[in-house]
Scaffold this motif. Structure first.
Motif, PDB file in Angstrom:
ATOM      1  N   UNK A  35       0.825  -1.224   0.000  1.00  0.00           N
ATOM      2  CA  UNK A  35       0.000   0.000   0.000  1.00  0.00           C
ATOM      3  C   UNK A  35       0.853   1.266   0.000  1.00  0.00           C
ATOM      4  N   UNK A  36       2.144   1.139   0.330  1.00  0.00           N
ATOM      5  CA  UNK A  36       2.991   2.308   0.559  1.00  0.00           C
ATOM      6  C   UNK A  36       2.984   3.292  -0.618  1.00  0.00           C
ATOM      7  N   UNK A  37       3.196   2.790  -1.811  1.00  0.00           N
ATOM      8  CA  UNK A  37       3.288   3.683  -2.967  1.00  0.00           C
ATOM      9  C   UNK A  37       1.975   4.429  -3.194  1.00  0.00           C
ATOM     10  N   UNK A  38       0.871   3.699  -3.189  1.00  0.00           N
ATOM     11  CA  UNK A  38      -0.441   4.329  -3.415  1.00  0.00           C
ATOM     12  C   UNK A  38      -0.728   5.378  -2.342  1.00  0.00           C
ATOM     13  N   UNK A  56       5.011  23.944  -4.637  1.00  0.00           N
ATOM     14  CA  UNK A  56       4.350  23.065  -5.597  1.00  0.00           C
ATOM     15  C   UNK A  56       5.098  21.762  -5.802  1.00  0.00           C
ATOM     16  N   UNK A  57       5.248  21.366  -7.067  1.00  0.00           N
ATOM     17  CA  UNK A  57       5.924  20.109  -7.416  1.00  0.00           C
ATOM     18  C   UNK A  57       7.375  20.060  -6.954  1.00  0.00           C
ATOM     19  N   UNK A  58       7.971  21.206  -6.662  1.00  0.00           N
ATOM     20  CA  UNK A  58       9.377  21.254  -6.245  1.00  0.00           C
ATOM     21  C   UNK A  58       9.525  21.292  -4.723  1.00  0.00           C
ATOM     22  N   UNK A  59       8.417  21.208  -4.000  1.00  0.00           N
ATOM     23  CA  UNK A  59       8.483  21.316  -2.537  1.00  0.00           C
ATOM     24  C   UNK A  59       9.217  20.111  -1.942  1.00  0.00           C
ATOM     25  N   UNK A  60      10.204  20.349  -1.088  1.00  0.00           N
ATOM     26  CA  UNK A  60      10.945  19.233  -0.492  1.00  0.00           C
ATOM     27  C   UNK A  60      10.086  18.359   0.435  1.00  0.00           C
ATOM     28  N   UNK A  61       8.961  18.881   0.920  1.00  0.00           N
ATOM     29  CA  UNK A  61       8.099  18.097   1.811  1.00  0.00           C
ATOM     30  C   UNK A  61       7.398  16.956   1.060  1.00  0.00           C
ATOM     31  N   UNK A  62       7.342  17.024  -0.256  1.00  0.00           N
ATOM     32  CA  UNK A  62       6.723  15.950  -1.038  1.00  0.00           C
ATOM     33  C   UNK A  62       7.412  14.612  -0.775  1.00  0.00           C
ATOM     34  N   UNK A  63       8.727  14.624  -0.622  1.00  0.00           N
ATOM     35  CA  UNK A  63       9.452  13.377  -0.349  1.00  0.00           C
ATOM     36  C   UNK A  63       9.006  12.780   0.986  1.00  0.00           C
ATOM     37  N   UNK A  64       8.765  13.611   1.962  1.00  0.00           N
ATOM     38  CA  UNK A  64       8.294  13.153   3.278  1.00  0.00           C
ATOM     39  C   UNK A  64       6.886  12.572   3.146  1.00  0.00           C
ATOM     40  N   UNK A  65       6.020  13.257   2.418  1.00  0.00           N
ATOM     41  CA  UNK A  65       4.647  12.787   2.240  1.00  0.00           C
ATOM     42  C   UNK A  65       4.604  11.441   1.515  1.00  0.00           C
ATOM     43  N   UNK A  66       5.509  11.233   0.587  1.00  0.00           N
ATOM     44  CA  UNK A  66       5.532   9.988  -0.184  1.00  0.00           C
ATOM     45  C   UNK A  66       6.183   8.824   0.585  1.00  0.00           C
ATOM     46  N   UNK A  67       6.927   9.124   1.637  1.00  0.00           N
ATOM     47  CA  UNK A  67       7.699   8.103   2.342  1.00  0.00           C
ATOM     48  C   UNK A  67       6.872   7.399   3.423  1.00  0.00           C
ATOM     49  N   UNK A  68       5.929   6.583   2.995  1.00  0.00           N
ATOM     50  CA  UNK A  68       5.058   5.854   3.923  1.00  0.00           C
ATOM     51  C   UNK A  68       5.862   4.814   4.697  1.00  0.00           C
ATOM     52  N   UNK A  69       6.878   4.233   4.077  1.00  0.00           N
ATOM     53  CA  UNK A  69       7.706   3.259   4.770  1.00  0.00           C
ATOM     54  C   UNK A  69       8.328   3.825   6.030  1.00  0.00           C
TER      55      UNK A  69
END
Length: 188
Positions: free
Chosen positions: A30-33, A51-64
């Protein structure tokens, strides 16, 4: 529709089954979804300064990483599609932003567009409250952005109140608002 029933054992001890979706622990597949829907929710709602360049996006995507430090819960439909999720932090620790002794916290609550309006966000909040009670916590706390008005209304329906003395800034350009819920007086 979508509300957790008060029948049976506490929701913290079982899978929570609602009309058209189930809340359960996240699984590695489920992590990726969940990461993508969380990132998309923040982007689509205009919550990221860059926006798309925000560094927080990596944190939001890192469910693991969240799953290593918190109890990540997902709402899935009958086909197993992840429609939303939240990270429940049962006590102060490395993944808690604002929880103090005797408090639980939840973070990164997000619902996919196709899940909105079905009670998924409400059910995830209720599940966090139920888990907090099961752990014997006296309060549940959370941080939220000032423009998350729909989320604020959900929290306030449960009885969460603002705790402005606890507001904080993870970065210089953003102040997060803190809400808290005293569990003795919580509304279900």
């Amino acid at each position: 529709m979508g509300d957790i029933s008060d029948d049976g054992p506490p929701a913290a001890a079982t899978l929570a089954r609602m009309d058209g979706f189930t809340i359960r622990a996240v699984r590695p597949d489920d992590y990726e979804r969940l990461g993508e829907l969380t990132a998309a929710a923040y982007l689509d709602d205009g919550l990221l300064d860059y926006g798309d360049a925000d560094p927080y996006l990596a944190v939001l995507r890192d469910v693991g990483r969240r799953a290593e430090h918190a109890e990540v819960l997902v709402a899935v439909d009958d086909a197993g599609t992840v429609l939303g999720g939240v990270a429940f932090v049962g006590a102060p620790g490395p993944f808690a932003d604002v929880a103090r002794e005797g408090e639980a916290e939840f973070r990164t609550l997000a619902v996919a567009p196709e899940g909105r309006g079905r009670g998924i966000g409400t059910a995830l909040v209720r599940e966090c409250i139920d888990r907090s009670r099961a752990l014997g916590r006296r309060r549940v706390v959370l941080s939220t952005q000032p423009m998350m008005h729909a989320a604020h209304r959900v929290y306030e329906r449960f009885g969460f109140t603002r705790a402005p003395e606890r507001d904080w800034s993870p970065i210089a350009t953003l102040t997060l608002l803190v809400y808290e819920l005293e569990l003795e007086t919580a509304r279900d």
